[in-house]
Design an enzyme around this catalytic site. Structure first.
Site, short mmCIF file in Angstrom:
data_model
loop_
_atom_site.label_atom_id
_atom_site.label_comp_id
_atom_site.label_asym_id
_atom_site.label_seq_id
_atom_site.Cartn_x
_atom_site.Cartn_y
_atom_site.Cartn_z
N SER A 158 5.56 7.29 7.65
CA SER A 158 5.74 9.04 6.52
C SER A 158 5.74 9.93 7.50
O SER A 158 5.43 10.15 9.18
CB SER A 158 4.29 8.85 5.93
N HIS A 204 6.11 6.63 12.72
CA HIS A 204 4.95 6.78 11.95
C HIS A 204 6.22 6.49 11.10
O HIS A 204 6.70 7.33 10.64
CB HIS A 204 4.74 8.32 11.74
N ARG A 224 0.97 -0.99 0.42
CA ARG A 224 0.36 0.16 0.37
C ARG A 224 0.55 1.13 -0.19
O ARG A 224 1.91 1.07 0.90
CB ARG A 224 -1.21 0.74 1.22
N HIS A 274 -5.11 9.58 16.12
CA HIS A 274 -5.46 10.51 16.17
C HIS A 274 -6.94 10.16 16.54
O HIS A 274 -7.51 11.64 16.68
CB HIS A 274 -5.92 11.09 14.41
#
Length: 148
Positions: free
Chosen positions: A102, A100, A17, A80
Site C-alpha cells: 500500500s 510496501h 485482507r 514502524h
C-alpha cells in the site's frame, strides 16, 4: 546473484485482507511470479515469512552467513516499530529494498514512520503486488552495477 525476500506479520494473509490496500493476490501467487522473473534474470531467490519479530531477525542473520547479495523486505507493522530488525539489517550491511504493497503515506500517520527507510537502498510503496516486482528489478540492476 542471491536475493532473499522477507515478509513480516500478516503478509501470509494476503488475498484475504483489505484488498483495496494490499491487492487480491495471495503471497504464494506473488512468490510464483517473482520466481519466474528471477529465473529469467538468473537470480537465486529465497523466501521467508514470519509473524514473529525474532524469527525475522534470525532470517537476516542467516542471510549474512549465507552470503546473500541483497534483501527485499516488507517488514509489515514491524517497519514502524522494530529497532531489532533495523539493527539486523545494519549487521547485514548489504543492499536492501523496503517494500510496501500500500501507499503508506496515504494512510494513517503512524505508517509514515519507518525504522529502516533511512538505511535502505530504496523504498517502493503503493503498487500492491507489483511493488515486489519493481523491487526485484531495482535490486538486480543495482547489484549488476556494483559487481561490474
Amino acid at each position: 546473484m542471491k536475493v532473499l525476500i522477507i515478509n513480516g506479520p500478516n503478509l501470509n494473509m494476503l488475498g484475504k485482507r483489505e484488498n483495496t490496500h494490499y491487492g487480491s493476490q495471495a503471497l504464494s501467487e506473488i512468490n510464483e511470479i517473482l520466481k519466474k522473473e528471477a529465473k529469467r534474470l538468473n537470480i537465486k531467490l529465497g523466501f521467508f515469512q514470519s509473524n514473529t519479530e525474532g524469527e525475522i531477525v534470525s532470517a537476516i542473520h542467516k542471510a549474512v552467513e549465507e552470503n546473500i547479495d541483497g534483501i527485499i523486505i516488507n517488514a509489515g507493522a514491524y517497519t514502524h516499530t522494530s529497532i531489532a530488525i533495523r539493527d539486523a539489517l545494519l549487521i547485514f550491511n548489504k543492499p536492501f529494498i523496503e517494500v510496501h504493497l500500500s501507499n503508506v503515506f496515504a494512510r494513517e500517520e503512524f505508517r509514515h514512520i519507518s525504522m529502516i527507510s533511512d538505511i535502505a537502498l530504496g523504498v517502493i510503496s503503493g503498487f500492491k503486488e507489483d511493488s515486489y516486482y519493481l523491487a526485484l528489478l531495482a535490486i538486480y540492476r543495482h547489484l549488476q552495477k556494483t559487481k561490474a
